[in-house]
Scaffold this motif. Structure first.
Motif, PDB file in Angstrom:
ATOM      1  N   ALA A 127      46.313   2.511  49.857  1.00 42.16           N
ATOM      2  CA  ALA A 127      45.519   3.824  48.822  1.00 42.16           C
ATOM      3  C   ALA A 127      44.093   2.576  49.282  1.00 42.16           C
ATOM      4  O   ALA A 127      43.249   3.073  48.037  1.00 42.16           O
ATOM      5  N   GLY A 128      43.476   2.035  49.501  1.00 38.78           N
ATOM      6  CA  GLY A 128      42.452   0.464  49.448  1.00 38.78           C
ATOM      7  C   GLY A 128      41.802   1.614  49.747  1.00 38.78           C
ATOM      8  O   GLY A 128      40.563   1.541  49.108  1.00 38.78           O
ATOM      9  N   ASP A 129      41.314   3.127  50.372  1.00 44.55           N
ATOM     10  CA  ASP A 129      40.582   3.673  51.171  1.00 44.55           C
ATOM     11  C   ASP A 129      40.472   4.559  50.082  1.00 44.55           C
ATOM     12  O   ASP A 129      39.683   5.686  50.119  1.00 44.55           O
ATOM     13  N   PHE A 130      41.015   4.845  48.943  1.00 45.74           N
ATOM     14  CA  PHE A 130      40.860   5.999  47.825  1.00 45.74           C
ATOM     15  C   PHE A 130      41.159   5.707  46.494  1.00 45.74           C
ATOM     16  O   PHE A 130      40.935   6.582  45.331  1.00 45.74           O
ATOM     17  N   LEU A 131      40.756   4.432  46.111  1.00 43.23           N
ATOM     18  CA  LEU A 131      41.165   3.579  45.066  1.00 43.23           C
ATOM     19  C   LEU A 131      39.977   4.288  43.961  1.00 43.23           C
ATOM     20  O   LEU A 131      40.860   4.935  42.752  1.00 43.23           O
ATOM     21  N   ARG A 161      39.851   7.122  38.750  1.00 49.02           N
ATOM     22  CA  ARG A 161      39.360   7.975  38.319  1.00 49.02           C
ATOM     23  C   ARG A 161      40.061   9.497  37.439  1.00 49.02           C
ATOM     24  O   ARG A 161      40.156   9.471  36.357  1.00 49.02           O
ATOM     25  N   THR A 162      41.269   9.472  38.268  1.00 48.20           N
ATOM     26  CA  THR A 162      42.279  10.089  37.703  1.00 48.20           C
ATOM     27  C   THR A 162      43.375   9.868  36.394  1.00 48.20           C
ATOM     28  O   THR A 162      43.721  10.754  35.794  1.00 48.20           O
ATOM     29  N   THR A 180      37.155   9.640  28.273  1.00 50.95           N
ATOM     30  CA  THR A 180      37.607  10.732  29.771  1.00 50.95           C
ATOM     31  C   THR A 180      36.948  10.101  30.574  1.00 50.95           C
ATOM     32  O   THR A 180      35.879   9.250  30.500  1.00 50.95           O
ATOM     33  N   ALA A 181      36.777  10.574  32.090  1.00 49.58           N
ATOM     34  CA  ALA A 181      35.778   9.632  32.894  1.00 49.58           C
ATOM     35  C   ALA A 181      34.468   9.867  32.690  1.00 49.58           C
ATOM     36  O   ALA A 181      33.650   9.187  33.535  1.00 49.58           O
TER      37      ALA A 181
END
Length: 358
Positions: free
Chosen positions: A107-111, A116-117, A126-127
């Motif tokens: 998951a390192g490329d989608f941190l 954010r979720t 909230t974000a």
């Protein structure tokens, strides 16, 4: 309308992308002054400058933000230093929430999306109401990675952002410090807000619009000119083809026209007597005792050279012929001792008509 809106959106995105690329390229060569702001208690900030080339060093400055206004007011040299500089603000740790998160190593490329979720679950904001960031991932057991998450409210940093923008700074970055647990700490970027390009925020978009407008005007002018010239050349070509067609039709209808090659040949044939016909006419005029040794035809004149018994009588004979006029001697008549007769040289004009057979 939908297509126009879509085109405007694409055009705006293209200008923003080109502006960002140009600013990034210019940023490699144009270095702005850096100013560090460290937040203390009661909204007190300590400002210090990072040494830069051709920029005078300034003493540290302590001020307090009260409703977005510095107390005491900034000196003139510090106002000049803030203008066009990059401000890096370090917020107080007590105003920042931090926690340790672990994810699968893949998951390192989608941190960004994964963190954010989870903001709603990890923070009371909230974000859209928080500024947040995380540390570089570190390997953990069971093929996982650990990151330190840090966040604070946008309302907390808004006065600082507004004041920095009022000072006409180039960009503002907000950092937080989080402990790694073994006595070390990590500096986490929560926000990076650019406000002014290194080469001017408005110059590139205006330049791009001017270039596109100029290209459009040039293309339209080129299209109009090519259309006009094309129609003009086409009309001229049509006129030439029409004249050629008329000329060819005239030649086909009148092959004996004086303007055509056939007409000129026919006219010359009618106006110029045939050499054979001239020779035949001379043979009929001259008596049997006369011999012709030379015969020259030049235009409408004929010259006859030969031997005869009575040269003067030849003049009258040729004058009596309807084929010749103005007969005369063009050289003296001579008689040699070893020759049987007189050598004559007669010249006469030829008429253009030699009977119905010609």
């Amino acid at each position: 309308m939908g297509m126009i809106s879509e085109f405007q959106q694409l055009f705006g995105e293209w200008i923003a992308a080109v502006t960002g690329a140009a600013d990034a390229a210019a940023g490699q060569f144009i270095r702005s002054r850096r100013i560090l702001l460290e937040e203390g208690d009661d909204d007190v900030f300590t400002a210090r400058t990072i040494a830069a080339k051709k920029a005078p060093a300034l003493p540290d400055l302590v001020f307090r933000l009260d409703s977005g206004r510095p107390q005491p007011p900034l000196p003139a040299d510090w106002k000049a230093a803030f203008r066009g500089s990059r401000v890096e603000a370090q917020v107080q740790s007590g105003h920042v929430m931090t926690c340790l998160l672990d994810f699968p190593s893949k998951a390192g490329d989608f941190l960004d999306g994964m963190v954010r979720t989870q903001i709603d679950r990890l923070t009371p904001w909230t974000a859209n109401d928080a500024v947040f960031g995380w540390s570089p991932p570190t390997p953990a057991a069971n093929d996982r990675i650990d990151v330190i998450f840090a966040a604070t409210s946008k309302l907390k940093v808004q006065p600082l952002l507004q004041y920095a923008q009022a000072l006409d700074v180039a960009s503002v970055a907000i950092y937080a410090t989080a402990s790694l647990g073994d006595g070390a700490s990590a500096r986490i970027k929560l926000l990076d807000q650019p406000w002014r390009s290194a080469i001017g925020t408005t110059r590139i978009p205006l330049l791009l619009r001017a270039i596109l407008l100029s290209a459009g005007v040039a293309a339209a002018a080129s299209l109009l000119i090519s259309t006009y010239l094309g129609s003009s050349l086409q009309s001229q070509q049509g006129e030439l083809q029409r004249q050629l067609s008329q000329r060819r039709a005239a030649l086909r209808l009148d092959p004996n026209s004086t303007g055509s090659g056939l007409g000129l040949l026919a006219k010359r044939k009618q106006a110029t007597p045939s050499s054979v016909v001239v020779l035949e006419a001379i043979s009929r005029v001259l008596p049997d005792s006369t011999y012709v040794t030379e015969l020259r035809i030049d235009g409408d004149k004929v010259q006859v050279v030969g031997m005869t018994q009575d040269a003067p009588s030849l003049i009258s004979l040729m004058e009596q012929s309807p084929q010749f006029t103005r007969a005369t001697f063009f050289a003296p008549t001579t008689r040699a001792a070893n020759e049987p007769g007189e050598r004559f040289h007669i010249e006469a004009h030829i008429t253009a008509y030699f009977g119905s057979g010609t």
